[in-house]
Enzyme design. Structure first.
Site, PDB file in Angstrom:
ATOM      1  N   HIS A  18     -74.616  -0.991 -58.016  1.00  0.00           N
ATOM      2  CA  HIS A  18     -74.533  -1.419 -59.405  1.00  0.00           C
ATOM      3  C   HIS A  18     -73.096  -1.769 -59.731  1.00  0.00           C
ATOM      4  CE1 HIS A  18     -78.429   0.809 -60.774  1.00  0.00           C
ATOM      5  NE2 HIS A  18     -78.653  -0.270 -60.088  1.00  0.00           N
ATOM      6  N   GLU A  76     -75.026   7.956 -62.785  1.00  0.00           N
ATOM      7  CA  GLU A  76     -74.484   7.603 -61.468  1.00  0.00           C
ATOM      8  C   GLU A  76     -72.972   7.493 -61.588  1.00  0.00           C
ATOM      9  OE1 GLU A  76     -76.632   4.019 -60.635  1.00  0.00           O
ATOM     10  OE2 GLU A  76     -75.211   2.746 -61.672  1.00  0.00           O
TER      11      GLU A  76
END
Length: 302
Positions: A256, A218
């Site tokens: 995150h 990511e």
């Protein structure tokens, strides 16, 4: 074979008496995991009632420390379901006991605490493999689950999966369930984590049961770029990849803590290009990535 976890792994649960610990201990037992006890210093000497995979009642002992639990049960894996303020101390306790594998599920652990615990592990000789924090853990389907991944998504097979994202771990397992997985690991999305893409890819490369590798990254940081360099230099097995966050705005932290883009560094596009340059086929969506893996599997299966 598998990586890091198999049917012989003996697991203890730090935080076994809490809400999350209770719920996921039950699920891990149902998946066939050998959960042999738990740790809660305040409830040492008691037991907790659960059912094993066959539905038989089991009483799991609660110990005062990881060291005590290991001495009494022969445990070689611990999973941590402890609140963020206590995560650092719980990891350090596991490291002091020299347990070979510690899986840290906790979300929201302060990054400084994780850094402190990780540096402590290194100073102690790096005898404990730490997975996480902020991760869904690890599953070797049909053998053992240490984490919160649903055990019924996919069975055993030749695909090794490593992912920064929990839900994308589940989705990829679902998309490729007809092939199955040797081991699937969610390594966590925090800026500092104990086990990296490279650690898992190296283990998958050396695992005879794993024939192909899926990696999910990511935005943010440079872990995927470093993984691409490693793959180019050391990996012979086919690898497909996906990078979450193609549409993410620059400078904004996403779900995150590690997922933040600054300039061209850390963008999904830059990561995808680095991976493709290393010979990794990268999908634009999780489903497209799964399709790339299907094509590889069909070629391998002739």
């Amino acid at each position: 074979m598998s990586i890091f976890l198999n049917k012989d792994s003996k697991v203890i649960v730090q935080g076994i008496t809490g809400g999350e610990g209770t719920k996921h201990t039950a699920r891990m037992l149902a998946a066939g995991t050998q959960v042999v006890g738990g740790v809660n210093a305040r409830k040492a000497g008691t037991t907790v009632a659960h059912k094993d995979a066959d539905g038989n009642s089991v009483e799991l002992p609660v110990f005062g420390s990881v060291k005590e639990a290991m001495e009494a049960t022969g445990a070689d894996v611990t999973i941590l379901f402890v609140p963020p303020p206590f995560t650092k101390d719980a990891i350090i306790e596991a490291v002091d006991a020299e347990i070979p594998l510690a899986v840290v599920i906790t979300e929201g652990a302060p990054v400084l605490d994780t850094a402190t615990a990780w540096n402590y592990n290194l100073a102690k000789g790096n005898k404990t493999r730490i997975i996480g924090p902020n991760c869904p853990g690890i599953i070797t389907p049909g053998e053992a689950l240490v984490g919160i991944t649903p055990a019924n998504i996919a069975g055993k097979g030749p695909i090794g999966l490593v992912s920064k994202s929990g839900t994308l771990t589940y989705q990829m397992m679902y998309e490729l369930a007809d092939y199955g997985f040797s081991t699937a690991i969610g390594i966590g999305g925090d800026p500092i984590i104990g086990t990296t893409h490279i650690d898992c890819i190296e283990a998958f490369e050396n695992d005879p049961e794993t024939k192909v590798i899926v990696m999910i990254g990511e935005i943010g940081g440079d872990a995927e770029e470093r993984a691409a360099e490693y793959i180019k230099a050391h990996v012979t097995k086919p690898v497909v990849g996906y990078v979450a966050g193609f549409t993410a705005p620059e400078g904004k932290t996403m779900g995150h803590a590690g997922a933040i883009v600054s300039g061209s560094k850390g963008t999904a596009q830059a990561k995808a290009e680095a991976l493709e340059a290393a010979g990794v086929r990268v999908g634009k969506t999780p489903s497209a990535t799964a399709q790339l893996m299907r094509e590889i599997m069909q070629r391998l299966n002739g």
